[in-house]
Design a protein around this motif. Structure first.
Motif, PDB file in Angstrom:
ATOM      1  N   GLU A 114      -7.454   6.750  -2.956  1.00 27.63           N
ATOM      2  CA  GLU A 114      -6.731   5.820  -2.072  1.00 27.63           C
ATOM      3  C   GLU A 114      -7.172   5.988  -0.616  1.00 27.63           C
ATOM      4  O   GLU A 114      -7.321   5.031   0.124  1.00 27.63           O
ATOM      5  N   THR A 115      -7.398   7.252  -0.248  1.00 24.44           N
ATOM      6  CA  THR A 115      -7.797   7.523   1.132  1.00 24.44           C
ATOM      7  C   THR A 115      -9.150   6.900   1.435  1.00 24.44           C
ATOM      8  O   THR A 115      -9.365   6.328   2.498  1.00 24.44           O
ATOM      9  N   LEU A 130      -1.275   9.108   3.026  1.00 21.11           N
ATOM     10  CA  LEU A 130      -1.616   7.980   3.893  1.00 21.11           C
ATOM     11  C   LEU A 130      -0.994   8.076   5.290  1.00 21.11           C
ATOM     12  O   LEU A 130      -1.244   7.212   6.135  1.00 21.11           O
ATOM     13  N   TRP A 150      -3.360   7.848   8.156  1.00 22.30           N
ATOM     14  CA  TRP A 150      -3.987   6.535   8.321  1.00 22.30           C
ATOM     15  C   TRP A 150      -3.017   5.499   8.880  1.00 22.30           C
ATOM     16  O   TRP A 150      -3.434   4.498   9.439  1.00 22.30           O
ATOM     17  N   THR A 173       0.837  -1.206   0.000  1.00 24.22           N
ATOM     18  CA  THR A 173       0.000   0.000   0.000  1.00 24.22           C
ATOM     19  C   THR A 173       0.869   1.253   0.000  1.00 24.22           C
ATOM     20  O   THR A 173       0.548   2.254  -0.655  1.00 24.22           O
ATOM     21  N   THR A 223      -8.687   3.213   1.896  1.00 20.11           N
ATOM     22  CA  THR A 223      -8.034   2.921   3.170  1.00 20.11           C
ATOM     23  C   THR A 223      -9.032   3.093   4.315  1.00 20.11           C
ATOM     24  O   THR A 223      -9.085   2.277   5.232  1.00 20.11           O
TER      25      THR A 223
END
Lengths: 60, 586
Positions: free
Chosen positions: B399-400, B517, B520, B372, B403
């Motif tokens: 992508e967020t 990311l 996260w 990832t 996730t």
């Protein structure tokens, strides 16, 4: 429930262990335990069969 | 459950787990526009495996909560004799023998007392350990007036470790007994439970092994008490789920279980596997294999989670837990050699696979995190107009968002079952044993928070264990770490600084490759960076939270052991080890 005046015997180490072994001896009542098979023995058997199959052709 | 019950439960649990795993796979692969195809496929596959494993755990909880009562077990008054086996290996003999004294005293008050003998089976090798055992054994004999009833034998060879130790007993003395209750050095069981297990064995002649669900007792640290709380609240529900899945091909956890001596002798002499450890040699996690062999021979192996009064002690800190886990990891991975063993029930093979997955899943998670982080670096130029003639742009997946979806899903699978179990405990009245509804909920939330913080640390320890085993490193047979578990900051730092470095490296890589990311990743990288602090802090004493029934309504057998320990307190360990010194009297 328990004797509160417990004391350890005044013995040397070897005698202490010998006494524990003697007084703790297990009952003598053997029971057989056959070893189990867990892995396949197919590979040697398969190789033997292949050898038997191929040998006559190789000989010829 | 009916005979078809386990099959229905298996289909339902497997189906639900596979469906959720497929959903996670689809989430990551269906719109594969972020990175290169191979990276997307690899991480989608990794998340599929990891999600399956999480869903499988959640399915067991749901099955455990599912309404419906198990059929009452058949019972009969036991006639045959039972040996209570206590295998020991470099244990504290005072603590171990105090448990035996307590159980013996409790059994002595029962009409069936004459049916039970104890046998301490020692594999202790150190000279000092052997002397202490001998001294404390003689103390135990005198305290309980138990010569000819409580036996003690120390082997000169440790062949086969614990399984070999029990095999050695059966070969020399097994014919004297109809049943054996196999304990660990830290096991404690009430006399009522021991006798009830013998009744159930007597009532079902096909029953080869009856496993009880041991509760964790005497925890004192933050980590130990959280584990104790979880074992008391969650384990009975998960165990009911497991029992419903396994049916008559149940588990053996190596202790707090009663076996039929003849069945065990006929079926459970384990061979050494070809080749050197860790995959060859002695079978380390022998209990799973013994359960499979009993089932192969046609015996019933059953988990009766309703049996109360069965206890063990747990690790008091994360390092002790990781040390035990290293041993279990090697044992479970070794089962890969047995997946194709001849004649095993399919479910036994699945149980081996499940045990392997329990550890290998850590590699899946770590691999998923790594892919990832690197995926955006391999990003291909998005095609905003992939459909000919379609004039609206198709935006690539965020992508967020993915996730976030994943984190919500994972949290749901991990946390929801725990919350459901807490609610069930409140509704059923079980909460009273945990200090009431409010304290139960507070403890549940604290346990969820704590397990969320410790999960990344365990992920790293498990990953290291798996890699060590796969690279051929044998963990040996270390003595179990029991008792006081308080750690120093230096000790915690030395044992876990590599986790801090890995966490920092992961965060730095994310910052460089996928800065969106970073936020996260903090819940994973944060606890990793703080691992030494977390390990130290969770080893500290705790009293405020995590009340459990064994404290609020203690089983008399615990008090019985306390009495013994109090009576033996005047005798120091050094007196036991050096009996020439003058003994102290109470």
């Amino acid at each position: 429930m328990l004797d509160r005046t417990l004391s350890l015997p005044d013995l040397d180490t070897a005698r202490l262990e010998a006494e524990a072994a003697e007084r703790g001896a297990l009952p003598d009542a053997p029971l057989a335990m056959p070893r189990q098979r867990l892995e396949r023995t197919a590979t040697p058997a398969l190789l033997a069969r292949l050898r038997a199959l191929l040998a006559p052709r190789l000989d010829a | 459950m009916s005979p078809t019950g386990p099959m229905r439960a298996r289909v339902a649990a497997l189906g639900a787990s596979l469906a959720l795993a497929a959903g996670a796979f689809t989430l990551f692969f269906a719109q594969r526009q972020t990175g290169g195809l191979w990276v997307e496929f690899a991480r989608s596959l990794l998340i599929l495996m990891a999600t399956f494993w999480l869903s499988w755990g959640a399915a067991q909880a749901v099955l455990g909560l599912w309404p419906g009562r198990a059929r009452a077990p058949r019972r009969a008054e036991p006639q045959g004799r039972c040996a209570i086996l206590v295998p020991v290996h470099e244990e504290d003999p005072r603590a171990t023998f105090s448990r035996i004294a307590a159980m013996d005293a409790a059994l002595a008050r029962m009409p069936q007392a004459g049916l039970f003998d104890f046998a301490v089976l020692s594999d202790t090798r150190s000279a000092q350990g052997a002397t202490r055992e001998a001294a404390w054994y003689l103390t135990l004999l005198r305290a309980r007036d138990a010569e000819g009833r409580i036996f003690y034998r120390r082997r000169t060879s440790n062949a086969g470790r614990k399984a070999g130790n029990i095999e050695d007993f059966i070969k020399s003395s097994g014919a004297a007994y109809e049943y054996a209750l196999i304990l660990d050095a830290d096991s404690l069981m009430s006399a009522e439970t021991i006798i009830e297990m013998a009744r159930r064995m007597a009532g079902e002649p096909r029953l080869g092994l009856l496993q009880s669900l041991p509760g964790v007792i005497r925890a004192g640290s933050v980590f130990g008490r959280a584990m104790q709380f979880s074992a008391a609240l969650h384990s009975p529900i998960f165990a009911r789920g497991v029992a419903r899945l396994q049916g008559e091909t149940g588990p053996f956890w190596g202790h707090n279980a009663m076996v039929r001596m003849r069945a065990f002798a006929e079926s459970c002499a384990l061979p050494d596997l070809a080749g050197p450890p860790p995959f060859g040699g002695h079978i380390l996690s022998h209990d799973y294999v013994e359960a499979a062999l009993l089932a192969r021979a046609g015996w019933i192996v059953r988990l009766d989670e309703d049996l109360a009064g069965s206890y063990e002690e747990g690790p008091e800190n994360i390092l002790a837990h990781a040390k035990r886990d290293r041993r279990w990891c090697q044992g479970n991975l070794q089962h890969a050699r047995l997946l194709t063993a001849p004649g095993l029930r399919p479910w036994s093979r699945f149980v081996f696979l499940q045990g392997i997955l329990a550890y290998v899943s850590s590699l899946f998670w770590l691999g998923f995190l790594a892919t990832t982080i690197i995926a955006p670096a391999l990003r291909v130029e998005p095609d905003y107009f992939p459909l000919p003639g379609w004039s609206f742009p198709v935006l690539p997946p965020n992508e967020t968002t993915r996730t976030a979806g994943l984190i919500i899903g994972v949290l749901g699978l991990l946390i929801l079952p725990k919350l459901m179990i807490a609610v069930q405990a409140i509704r059923s009245g079980r909460a009273a044993g945990f200090g009431g509804s409010v304290r139960l909920m507070a403890s549940t939330l604290a346990e969820i928070a704590l397990s969320s913080v410790t999960a990344p640390i365990f992920l790293m320890f498990q990953t290291r264990s798996v890699l060590q085993v796969l690279s051929g490193r044998d963990g040996g047979w270390p003595a179990s770490a029991r008792g006081e578990g308080r750690l120093g900051l230096v000790e915690s730092w030395q044992a876990s600084r590599w986790i801090s470095v890995a966490g920092l490296a992961g965060l730095a890589a994310t910052w460089r490759l996928s800065p969106e990311l970073v936020g996260w990743l903090i819940p994973v990288a944060g606890p990793m960076i703080a691992a030494p602090l977390v390990i130290w802090a969770t080893s500290l004493p705790c009293r405020a939270l995590f009340a459990v029934p064994s404290e609020t309504r203690p089983d008399p057998i615990l008090g019985q052991q306390d009495e013994v320990l109090a009576a033996w307190a005047p005798l120091s360990d050094s007196e036991a080890a050096h009996p020439r010194q003058e003994p102290q009297h109470a």
